[in-house]
Structures are given as C-alpha cells and as structure tokens.
Write a protein that holds these residues in place. Structure first.
Motif, PDB file in Angstrom:
ATOM      1  N   GLY A  89      -3.967  87.384  43.657  1.00 23.04           N
ATOM      2  CA  GLY A  89      -4.303  85.807  43.367  1.00 23.04           C
ATOM      3  C   GLY A  89      -3.069  84.840  43.389  1.00 23.04           C
ATOM      4  N   HIS A  90      -1.671  85.505  43.294  1.00 22.43           N
ATOM      5  CA  HIS A  90      -0.850  84.739  43.258  1.00 22.43           C
ATOM      6  C   HIS A  90      -0.527  84.096  44.739  1.00 22.43           C
ATOM      7  N   ALA A  91       0.650  82.950  44.509  1.00 20.78           N
ATOM      8  CA  ALA A  91       1.090  82.423  46.022  1.00 20.78           C
ATOM      9  C   ALA A  91       1.794  83.244  46.751  1.00 20.78           C
ATOM     10  N   ARG A  92       1.637  83.210  48.205  1.00 26.03           N
ATOM     11  CA  ARG A  92       2.378  84.204  48.836  1.00 26.03           C
ATOM     12  C   ARG A  92       3.803  83.619  49.042  1.00 26.03           C
ATOM     13  N   THR A  93       4.808  84.397  49.556  1.00 27.39           N
ATOM     14  CA  THR A  93       5.882  83.775  50.076  1.00 27.39           C
ATOM     15  C   THR A  93       6.024  83.085  51.187  1.00 27.39           C
ATOM     16  N   ARG A  94       6.699  81.981  51.423  1.00 28.80           N
ATOM     17  CA  ARG A  94       6.522  81.037  52.683  1.00 28.80           C
ATOM     18  C   ARG A  94       8.029  81.286  53.438  1.00 28.80           C
ATOM     19  N   VAL A  95       7.855  81.614  54.838  1.00 26.75           N
ATOM     20  CA  VAL A  95       9.069  81.848  55.371  1.00 26.75           C
ATOM     21  C   VAL A  95       8.905  81.002  56.626  1.00 26.75           C
ATOM     22  N   ALA A  96       9.938  79.969  56.882  1.00 25.34           N
ATOM     23  CA  ALA A  96       9.934  78.978  57.985  1.00 25.34           C
ATOM     24  C   ALA A  96      10.918  79.651  58.992  1.00 25.34           C
ATOM     25  N   VAL A  97      10.468  79.912  60.377  1.00 21.01           N
ATOM     26  CA  VAL A  97      11.239  80.556  61.370  1.00 21.01           C
ATOM     27  C   VAL A  97      11.163  79.601  62.514  1.00 21.01           C
ATOM     28  N   VAL A  98      12.268  79.516  63.319  1.00 13.76           N
ATOM     29  CA  VAL A  98      12.153  78.792  64.632  1.00 13.76           C
ATOM     30  C   VAL A  98      12.527  79.775  65.652  1.00 13.76           C
ATOM     31  N   VAL A  99      11.290  79.541  66.738  1.00 17.48           N
ATOM     32  CA  VAL A  99      11.457  80.606  68.036  1.00 17.48           C
ATOM     33  C   VAL A  99      11.590  79.726  69.221  1.00 17.48           C
ATOM     34  N   ASN A 100      12.139  80.082  70.167  1.00 14.75           N
ATOM     35  CA  ASN A 100      11.766  79.471  71.541  1.00 14.75           C
ATOM     36  C   ASN A 100      10.564  79.700  72.115  1.00 14.75           C
ATOM     37  N   ALA A 101      10.079  78.745  72.886  1.00 14.09           N
ATOM     38  CA  ALA A 101       8.540  78.898  73.240  1.00 14.09           C
ATOM     39  C   ALA A 101       8.243  80.026  74.010  1.00 14.09           C
ATOM     40  N   TRP A 107       6.652  88.102  73.012  1.00 13.00           N
ATOM     41  CA  TRP A 107       6.607  88.979  72.401  1.00 13.00           C
ATOM     42  C   TRP A 107       7.014  88.888  70.881  1.00 13.00           C
ATOM     43  N   PHE A 108       7.075  87.642  70.272  1.00 13.20           N
ATOM     44  CA  PHE A 108       7.458  87.310  69.058  1.00 13.20           C
ATOM     45  C   PHE A 108       6.146  87.355  67.989  1.00 13.20           C
ATOM     46  N   LEU A 109       5.268  86.713  68.636  1.00 12.33           N
ATOM     47  CA  LEU A 109       4.108  86.481  67.597  1.00 12.33           C
ATOM     48  C   LEU A 109       3.337  87.658  66.881  1.00 12.33           C
ATOM     49  N   PRO A 110       3.417  88.730  67.600  1.00 15.79           N
ATOM     50  CA  PRO A 110       2.933  89.931  66.848  1.00 15.79           C
ATOM     51  C   PRO A 110       3.794  90.334  65.697  1.00 15.79           C
ATOM     52  N   VAL A 111       5.029  90.156  65.561  1.00 15.14           N
ATOM     53  CA  VAL A 111       6.154  90.538  64.605  1.00 15.14           C
ATOM     54  C   VAL A 111       5.677  90.116  63.507  1.00 15.14           C
ATOM     55  N   LEU A 112       4.901  88.919  63.386  1.00 16.02           N
ATOM     56  CA  LEU A 112       4.415  88.342  62.075  1.00 16.02           C
ATOM     57  C   LEU A 112       3.356  89.287  61.157  1.00 16.02           C
ATOM     58  N   THR A 113       2.657  90.177  62.074  1.00 17.32           N
ATOM     59  CA  THR A 113       1.556  91.005  61.371  1.00 17.32           C
ATOM     60  C   THR A 113       2.376  92.105  60.752  1.00 17.32           C
ATOM     61  N   PHE A 120       3.724  82.075  57.208  1.00 17.48           N
ATOM     62  CA  PHE A 120       5.091  81.823  58.022  1.00 17.48           C
ATOM     63  C   PHE A 120       4.715  80.155  58.327  1.00 17.48           C
ATOM     64  N   GLU A 121       5.803  79.430  58.747  1.00 20.16           N
ATOM     65  CA  GLU A 121       5.815  78.224  59.251  1.00 20.16           C
ATOM     66  C   GLU A 121       6.678  78.124  60.237  1.00 20.16           C
ATOM     67  N   LEU A 122       6.005  77.978  61.447  1.00 16.86           N
ATOM     68  CA  LEU A 122       6.907  78.406  62.769  1.00 16.86           C
ATOM     69  C   LEU A 122       7.293  77.130  63.418  1.00 16.86           C
ATOM     70  N   HIS A 123       8.301  77.147  63.745  1.00 22.71           N
ATOM     71  CA  HIS A 123       8.856  75.798  64.610  1.00 22.71           C
ATOM     72  C   HIS A 123       9.276  76.370  66.140  1.00 22.71           C
ATOM     73  N   THR A 124       9.141  75.621  67.043  1.00 22.69           N
ATOM     74  CA  THR A 124       9.451  75.954  68.466  1.00 22.69           C
ATOM     75  C   THR A 124      10.634  74.966  68.830  1.00 22.69           C
ATOM     76  N   THR A 282      13.266  91.086  59.593  1.00 18.71           N
ATOM     77  CA  THR A 282      14.514  91.347  60.760  1.00 18.71           C
ATOM     78  C   THR A 282      14.291  92.567  61.224  1.00 18.71           C
ATOM     79  N   ALA A 283      13.960  93.612  60.522  1.00 14.24           N
ATOM     80  CA  ALA A 283      13.732  94.921  61.090  1.00 14.24           C
ATOM     81  C   ALA A 283      12.270  95.004  61.961  1.00 14.24           C
ATOM     82  N   ALA A 284      11.560  94.044  61.818  1.00 12.84           N
ATOM     83  CA  ALA A 284      10.194  93.868  62.724  1.00 12.84           C
ATOM     84  C   ALA A 284      10.704  93.169  63.964  1.00 12.84           C
ATOM     85  N   VAL A 285      11.553  92.220  63.806  1.00 16.95           N
ATOM     86  CA  VAL A 285      11.918  91.363  65.089  1.00 16.95           C
ATOM     87  C   VAL A 285      12.662  92.219  66.081  1.00 16.95           C
TER      88      VAL A 285
END
Length: 294
Positions: A89-101, A107-113, A120-124, A282-285
């Motif tokens: 029930g605690h708040a999850r860690t938020r990570v902001a990442v930028v990725v080219n479109a 290939w990138f989106l499945p990394v997040l699983t 995640f907060e994704l920027h492009t 980083t390992a998943a990426v």
C-alpha cells in the motif's frame, strides 16, 4: 551552506507540477506556503531559481537543483522501500526516462515490465536531443546518441539502430526509377519526424555527396511516419525491423537497392547514483538492446 529539504522538495514540486498552485495541491499546503519556501530557497542560493511562466520552468541557476531534488527523492523512495520491507500500500518509486520515438515504438517499452513496482514518466525527443533533459534534471536516464557522459551521469553503449531508406512502390517508380540519385533526392518529397530530425538529409548527403532541400512533410509519430510513406506521401528512413517486413510484403521498396543504410549509435545515460532501481533498469535496457540493436 545546507539546503532545506522541505524547500528543495517544494521547488521540485513547482517544476514538476508546472505552477505554484498545482504544487500546493500536490503537497497539501497553501500557495502562500509554497511561495514563501521558494523565496527562502532563492535567498539561500542567492539566485532566482524559478521563471514564473506557464508552466513554471527552472532558470539556469535552478537546473542543478532540479537534478538534486530528483536524486534525493529517488534515494528517499528506495530507503523507505527497504525499511518497509514487504509492507503493501505504499507509494511506488517514480522514474523519469527520455527515449527517442523509434526506440519507444520498437524495443524499449517491454523493458519497463522488468520493474513492476516502479512508476515511469516517459519523455520522447529526437535521439540527438535527449541528453538535454538529462542535463537539466528533468529525467534520470535516457537513450541518446551522445557518447560523452553528461555531468553527473554514467554512459554505456547499447548498439546501433539501423535505418533503411524506403518509399512506396509507386513513389519509387515516379521519383527514383531510372533517375540520377542527386536529381531524385533533390525533387522527391521527403518525410521527416519533426524539424530536429536530420536522418533523411544525412542519408541523402551520404549517397549523393550533396545537400538537398526537397518538399518535406512532417509526421511526428513513428507509426504514422511509416504509414505516410506506405501511402506514397514521400520517402523516409524507417527502422530496419519495420522496413524489412514491409519490403517483404511489397508495401515498401528500398531506394538504393540494399547497398546503403544508416546506422545510428545509441547510448544509455543515467544518473551516477548507487540506486537499486537505476541499476535494475540499466540491466533490463542492456538486455533488450543486445537483442534488438546491431
């Protein structure tokens, strides 16, 4: 000089939320309290830190504090996670990442699983510009073409994304078949993602040794970009993984007969922190990039 953590967190909230009022709602305090905290922090630093615009943005002096605030928040989240153990029930860690479109669409989106407990907060942005968001502290990690580490970051090479220059069969016949390449690339309509996208110009210069300035359509979405080419609006560079399928199906034709392509080296940059979340990400990426990139 010691920065007040409450003032720093308030500054971070103003930048993330975009206004003093929105930050006040997120922090459950009054807008007056937010204003007082920001003024106090600016007095300590001796610089204006927030440009009062819509949305609020950090000044040059404020950008390092955006990064610091994000780093403090990440480490605090991880420390609380470790201290609470299996508590639910605690708040999850938020990570902001930028990725080219193109990476995000491929290939990138499945990394997040691989990190189900992270929000995640994704920027492009164009891969040549993603490092700017690392510099100003907006994101904690990103896929970029910049091989020199941004200050305060680590960098690892991921591989290269290969692009093929393609057009619809009818467009290929109309613009390129039997034509001198310099003449063809100067006249054939070009598809670009946005004004930051220089891949098509780089490819044309590579094969013709000339700069070209043809009629240009701007289509700022990966799937729509490829569809615009299929529909015959113009030619463009498409990731190999997508292009090969369309070429085999006869929907697209490679412009130069398979002799030329453009490889774009990609790098992963992330904050230089002893963070379990960033290490796992980083390992998943790296695993996903090893399977998808050249």
């Amino acid at each position: 000089m010691t920065l007040d953590p409450v003032q720093l967190a308030t500054f971070q909230a103003v930048i993330e939320q975009g206004s003093f009022d929105a930050a006040a709602r997120a922090l459950h305090v009054t807008p007056s309290a937010v204003s007082q905290r920001i003024k106090a922090l600016e007095q300590v630093v001796g610089q204006v830190l927030v440009r009062r615009a819509r949305p609020c943005v950090p000044t040059d002096a404020g950008r390092p504090l955006v990064r610091l605030g994000g780093q403090v928040a990440l480490l605090e989240d991880e420390a609380l996670e470790a201290a609470r153990g299996a508590l639910r029930g605690h708040a999850r860690t938020r990570v902001a990442v930028v990725v080219n479109a193109d990476s995000l669409a491929g290939w990138f989106l499945p990394v997040l699983t691989a990190l189900p407990d992270v929000v995640f907060e994704l920027h492009t942005d164009d891969e040549g510009h993603t490092a700017e968001l690392l510099r100003d502290g907006t994101v904690m990690a990103g896929v970029t073409t910049e091989r020199v580490a941004v200050q305060g970051c680590r960098v690892q090479r991921l591989g290269a994304m290969r692009y093929l220059a393609v057009a619809a069969p009818a467009g290929h016949r109309a613009w390129f078949a039997g034509q001198d390449l310099t003449t063809a690339f100067a006249a054939a309509p070009m598809i670009r993602f946005n004004r930051k996208d220089t891949l098509q110009h780089r490819f044309a210069r590579m094969v013709t040794r000339h700069d070209v300035d043809p009629p240009t359509h701007f289509v700022p979405a990966s799937a729509s970009f490829t569809e615009a080419i299929r529909l015959g609006l113009g030619w463009g560079l498409v990731p190999e993984s997508v292009a090969r399928t369309d070429i085999a199906a006869g929907r697209l034709v490679e412009l130069t007969g398979g002799d030329n392509h453009l490889d774009v080296p990609l790098y992963w940059q992330y904050w230089r922190l002893e963070s379990a979340v960033l290490s796992a990400l980083t390992a998943a990426v790296r695993t996903a990039a090893a399977a998808a990139l050249r």
